[in-house]
Scaffold this motif. Structure first.
Motif, PDB file in Angstrom:
ATOM      1  N   THR A   4       0.623  -0.983  -0.206  1.00  0.00           N
ATOM      2  CA  THR A   4      -0.203  -0.158  -0.059  1.00  0.00           C
ATOM      3  C   THR A   4       0.482   1.274  -0.275  1.00  0.00           C
ATOM      4  O   THR A   4       0.577   1.802  -0.716  1.00  0.00           O
ATOM      5  CB  THR A   4      -0.972  -0.172   1.250  1.00  0.00           C
ATOM      6  OG1 THR A   4      -2.146  -0.863   1.190  1.00  0.00           O
ATOM      7  CG2 THR A   4      -1.677   1.578   1.447  1.00  0.00           C
ATOM      8  N   PRO A  79      -7.482  -0.235   2.901  1.00  0.00           N
ATOM      9  CA  PRO A  79      -6.084  -0.177   2.514  1.00  0.00           C
ATOM     10  C   PRO A  79      -4.839  -1.562   3.527  1.00  0.00           C
ATOM     11  O   PRO A  79      -4.662  -1.714   3.613  1.00  0.00           O
ATOM     12  CB  PRO A  79      -5.349   0.203   1.530  1.00  0.00           C
ATOM     13  CG  PRO A  79      -5.984   1.162   0.936  1.00  0.00           C
ATOM     14  CD  PRO A  79      -7.380   1.156   2.063  1.00  0.00           C
ATOM     15  N   THR A  82      -6.698  -3.647   5.057  1.00  0.00           N
ATOM     16  CA  THR A  82      -6.758  -5.757   4.507  1.00  0.00           C
ATOM     17  C   THR A  82      -5.257  -6.129   3.658  1.00  0.00           C
ATOM     18  O   THR A  82      -4.879  -6.754   3.525  1.00  0.00           O
ATOM     19  CB  THR A  82      -7.562  -5.224   3.586  1.00  0.00           C
ATOM     20  OG1 THR A  82      -7.805  -4.314   2.018  1.00  0.00           O
ATOM     21  CG2 THR A  82      -8.928  -5.073   3.658  1.00  0.00           C
ATOM     22  N   ARG A  84      -4.409  -4.520   1.243  1.00  0.00           N
ATOM     23  CA  ARG A  84      -4.947  -4.330  -0.333  1.00  0.00           C
ATOM     24  C   ARG A  84      -4.699  -3.203  -0.888  1.00  0.00           C
ATOM     25  O   ARG A  84      -3.924  -2.246  -0.178  1.00  0.00           O
ATOM     26  CB  ARG A  84      -5.778  -4.872  -0.695  1.00  0.00           C
ATOM     27  CG  ARG A  84      -6.047  -6.095  -0.458  1.00  0.00           C
ATOM     28  CD  ARG A  84      -7.749  -7.079  -0.895  1.00  0.00           C
ATOM     29  NE  ARG A  84      -7.914  -6.578  -2.107  1.00  0.00           N
ATOM     30  CZ  ARG A  84      -8.786  -7.014  -3.313  1.00  0.00           C
ATOM     31  NH1 ARG A  84      -7.413  -8.567  -3.367  1.00  0.00           N
ATOM     32  NH2 ARG A  84      -8.984  -6.630  -4.284  1.00  0.00           N
ATOM     33  N   ARG A 131     -15.532  -5.663  -2.136  1.00  0.00           N
ATOM     34  CA  ARG A 131     -14.197  -6.642  -3.080  1.00  0.00           C
ATOM     35  C   ARG A 131     -13.223  -6.427  -1.941  1.00  0.00           C
ATOM     36  O   ARG A 131     -12.417  -7.060  -1.982  1.00  0.00           O
ATOM     37  CB  ARG A 131     -14.294  -5.556  -4.482  1.00  0.00           C
ATOM     38  CG  ARG A 131     -13.229  -5.979  -5.063  1.00  0.00           C
ATOM     39  CD  ARG A 131     -12.663  -5.490  -5.926  1.00  0.00           C
ATOM     40  NE  ARG A 131     -11.847  -4.252  -5.573  1.00  0.00           N
ATOM     41  CZ  ARG A 131     -11.558  -2.874  -6.368  1.00  0.00           C
ATOM     42  NH1 ARG A 131     -11.707  -3.612  -7.612  1.00  0.00           N
ATOM     43  NH2 ARG A 131     -10.713  -2.404  -6.338  1.00  0.00           N
ATOM     44  N   GLU A 132     -12.963  -5.158  -1.487  1.00  0.00           N
ATOM     45  CA  GLU A 132     -11.094  -5.076  -0.668  1.00  0.00           C
ATOM     46  C   GLU A 132     -11.717  -5.973   0.704  1.00  0.00           C
ATOM     47  O   GLU A 132     -10.093  -6.598   0.751  1.00  0.00           O
ATOM     48  CB  GLU A 132     -11.529  -3.603  -0.280  1.00  0.00           C
ATOM     49  CG  GLU A 132     -11.127  -2.172  -1.706  1.00  0.00           C
ATOM     50  CD  GLU A 132      -9.870  -3.657  -2.211  1.00  0.00           C
ATOM     51  OE1 GLU A 132      -8.980  -3.642  -2.129  1.00  0.00           O
ATOM     52  OE2 GLU A 132     -10.142  -3.603  -3.845  1.00  0.00           O
ATOM     53  N   GLY A 136      -9.508  -9.709   1.248  1.00  0.00           N
ATOM     54  CA  GLY A 136      -8.425  -8.886   1.842  1.00  0.00           C
ATOM     55  C   GLY A 136      -8.956 -10.044   3.625  1.00  0.00           C
ATOM     56  O   GLY A 136      -8.537 -10.174   4.280  1.00  0.00           O
TER      57      GLY A 136
END
Length: 393
Positions: A4, A79, A82, A84, A131-132, A136
């Motif tokens: 990230t 972010p 997770t 991601r 989705r995240e 994650g």
């Protein structure tokens, strides 16, 4: 695999779209600064009151301003939760454009597609966050995703006023309840955490009490109370549960020892924001109980103008400093934001108690509350629009 932090560092596009909080915090603050004066102007007969009425005002505060702040916060926080990659560049620009389209559409009287433009943002945003979180495997924050989905659904209900006004009011109450729970849930993490970090640097002991079963009980009672309020806003049982929730959350707040952070407004204001949530629950409960001492509008605005206004600005000011590498301390210019928003909230809560002074107090409240957001933009826009800027004291 790119981290990230590396994604943020290697981003080469406009600084405004390098992190989710940058565009959403600036634009949401601008919208808060505009929307409240627009409603006050309509209230005084200076703008078409049939469109810019109480319903428009409530919708744009809950589903307009707050949806933008929530988007900015979650796009920055998820972010980190997770691991991601963050949403940056063109995808972020698309989300911002969709939010702005909703605000413009809601300004147009009798625009048939306004509900479509407005409601689509929260659903698209919920899909992005889903989705995240799911990819994650961030199970801890599934409740945040669930509340976001309920908020999106509540927004749809709020647009059904021409067909069923009661259903639209239900959607509005659900929206307020959802944001209240987000303040309680996320505030219950960040307020003691940031307080503990600051106290550790100051070598202060004892530190805030760690999260325990008591916090879960307080959250559960608040969820039940707010659900009852959404479904049965005048029922005696609702009043009892809201009052109990207010007392429990006051006790929860006391465990975080906020009074000891008076030397740092950046930390203290988080406690003040949470205090407004406690007062909002308590006053809303007392307004329902057959005591006749608290107007319902006072409890409602303790939640909205108070808890939502103060807590969002507290988070926006701190996150903007932290994620741009600035010192985590409130300058006098930043502290002025806190004074203005709290003054505006206090005047709004007090105004129903003084009917003869209602109109001037409403105007003064709007001036101070909106002024806090004007000042936020003046102080923070240079920081958020450019990669590196130092805020002068």
């Amino acid at each position: 695999m790119t981290s990230t932090a590396e994604r943020y560092r290697t981003y080469q596009g406009p600084a405004l779209f390098s992190m989710g909080f940058r565009p959403f915090f600036v634009l949401a603050a601008l919208w808060a600064a505009i929307a409240v004066p627009v409603w006050v102007a309509a209230f005084n007969g200076w703008l078409p009151a049939e469109h810019f009425n109480r319903d428009w005002h409530a919708h744009e505060m809950v589903f307009g301003y707050l949806s933008g702040v929530i988007a900015g916060f979650l796009l920055t926080a998820v972010p980190n939760w997770t691991g991601r990659l963050p949403v940056t560049g063109a995808p972020l620009m698309g989300l911002v454009t969709l939010w702005c389209a909703g605000r413009v559409a809601m300004l147009a009287p009798n625009f048939a597609l306004a509900p479509v433009f407005d409601a689509s943002f929260l659903f698209v945003f919920a899909l992005v966050i889903a989705r995240e979180i799911i990819a994650g495997r961030n199970v801890r924050n599934i409740p945040v995703l669930a509340l976001l989905c309920v908020l999106a659904t509540a927004n749809v209900l709020s647009h059904l006023r021409p067909f069923d006004p009661d259903l639209a009011l239900l959607g509005e109450r659900i929206g307020i309840g959802v944001v209240s729970m987000l303040v309680a849930l996320i505030g219950g993490r960040i307020v003691p955490s940031f307080t503990r970090n600051w106290m550790a640097k100051q070598r202060m002991a004892p530190e805030p009490v760690a999260s325990s079963r008591f916090d879960a009980i307080a959250l559960g009672v608040a969820a039940i109370a707010l659900s009852l309020w959404a479904a049965m806003p005048t029922h005696f049982a609702t009043g009892l549960m809201l009052t109990l929730a207010g007392v429990l959350h006051l006790a929860r707040l006391a465990r975080w020892q906020g009074w000891r952070t008076h030397a740092e407004p950046l930390v203290l204001v988080l406690h003040v924001g949470y205090l407004w949530l406690c007062l909002g629950l308590l006053l809303s409960g007392l307004a329902i109980l057959p005591l006749g001492v608290v107007p319902a509008a006072s409890g409602l605005h303790a939640l909205t103008a108070g808890a939502f206004g103060v807590m969002t600005l507290a988070v926006m000011t701190r996150a903007s400093l932290g994620h741009t590498g600035q010192p985590l301390t409130a300058t006098p210019r930043i502290s002025a934001i806190y004074w203005l928003v709290n003054l505006g909230a206090a005047l709004r809560v007090a105004s129903p108690l003084l009917p003869d002074m209602y109109a001037p107090m409403l105007a003064a409240s709007a001036f101070a509350w909106s002024g806090a957001f004007v000042w936020f933009v003046a102080v923070y826009a240079p920081l958020l629009l450019r990669r590196r800027v130092t805020i002068s004291r």
